[in-house]
Design an enzyme around this catalytic site. Sequence first.
Site, PDB file in Angstrom:
ATOM      1  N   GLU A  25       0.878  -1.175   0.000  1.00 14.76           N
ATOM      2  CA  GLU A  25       0.000   0.000   0.000  1.00 14.76           C
ATOM      3  C   GLU A  25       0.905   1.212   0.000  1.00 14.76           C
ATOM      4  OE1 GLU A  25      -0.912   3.077   1.368  1.00 14.76           O
ATOM      5  OE2 GLU A  25      -2.194   2.441   3.016  1.00 14.76           O
ATOM      6  N   CYS A  62      -2.264   8.314   4.106  1.00 11.86           N
ATOM      7  CA  CYS A  62      -2.038   7.975   2.698  1.00 11.86           C
ATOM      8  C   CYS A  62      -3.213   8.352   1.816  1.00 11.86           C
ATOM      9  CB  CYS A  62      -1.723   6.496   2.563  1.00 11.86           C
ATOM     10  SG  CYS A  62      -2.995   5.411   3.237  1.00 11.86           S
TER      11      CYS A  62
END
Length: 486
Positions: free
Chosen positions: A247, A281
């Site tokens: 990720e 993020c």
Amino acid sequence: MKFPTRMYLCGELREAATTLPVENPATEQHVVTVATAAGDEVRQALHCARDAFPTWSRTSIAERQAWMRKLRAEVIANEDYLRLCIHHEMGKSWASTQEDFDSLRNSLAFYAEEIARLHDYGLADRAGTHCHRMVHEPAGVAVAFLAWNFPLLNLAFKIGPAMAAGCPIIIRPSNDTPISAYAVGELCHRIGLPKGVVQIIATASHEDADMLSASTIPAVLTLIGSTETGRHIMRTGATSIKKYSMELGGNAPALVFDDADVDQAVATLCGVKFSNAGQICVSPNRVFVHRRVLDSFTAKAVAHAKGATVGWDREADITTGPLINRKAFLRNKTLVDDAVEKGARLLAGGDRPASLSRGHYLAPTVLADVDDRMKVYRQESFGPIISIIPFDDDTPLAEMANDCEEGGLTAYVFTRDLARAEHYAGLLRYGEIQINGVKYDIDLPHGGIGQSGIGHDCSALALHDYLVLKRVTRALPSVSASGDMA
């Protein structure tokens, strides 16, 4: 409070010759010095995980579930301890440490249940001469490299599916935030988890970290971090064929159309952007706002930024904490200064709050009239900066939103027009499209496309990153025309 200092290596809590000091970014004061693995200790962790695999991979699902529930009970019993570790190593507000803790608690419960719902399956045979089944098996040893922005959440996203799948896992926390991970190591040791099933080791040098990925022992390398780090781990991991689950973030766009609920859009985007100091993020970096609602959106975003409470106090209702270190502060300050030099208007923030003399704080910042010449447009800030880009009816909006070298993790769309929302959901090259709000949970897939990652965290999909499929085919007895066995 006494913070954990020992790594959890091969079933033991260990001191080490090499150590790492940890600073609280909110106060710039030393918190604790932790042991780190180097050389032989890294090799020992790899060998211990390798030796644990044959037994752990064949352990029954019921027994794995029992260990996960035992660890979860210990986690719940030590909530305050775990949250204090995060509060001090990251300078997070006390309220925001709850998400980290809940993620660990929920992951251990969810994957203990989800592994029992995963079933092998059969395949049809066109000729009718054989029967076939596809069987899920543990992939092998996993190594997880964690980012610092959510120390326990990131750990939770890895430890749950790995344990459930039957993969021994070595967890390498960030050097900025190893304390809460080491606290989890203490809990694993306390419950007597079988040796090598989970190991938690920080490494003081890049060379020692690279030993983990370069080894031929791991079958799975998993990461939460930057695209650059992801590429590095794939390069060092190329010593053998491995599975990757990564990720990697991305330069998230938000599209605010002229029929949007502006209050909802501002609350959602500023909430994600200013909490955790923007070190998320999925934070919206480029906010495209239609000119017909531009003034309203901008004014409300500025009010949101100026009304934020910045600081570090367990008893206070803190909105925005510090950036992780001075390097992060200087990087964000450079992005702001570059934008202003190139014509952006600084409407809020842009520097350290005047009331705070210590800590790596950047006040919640709003930049207007941002364009693609500016670094803040091109680079993921990972800080509390809202960059507003106006657009008109004839703007090639999807093309601009997709113009992201770092790949696509999350994009936001705000409109009351469902057809328009679905139209842009189809055009945007991002792994997650959030329409008129934002939602994340352990049962919802989380993953990017392109340069933003491989595989998924959360949901049943995460289990597949730690499993391999094997086909078992058996010939059927032949049958004569009369029906008798041949």
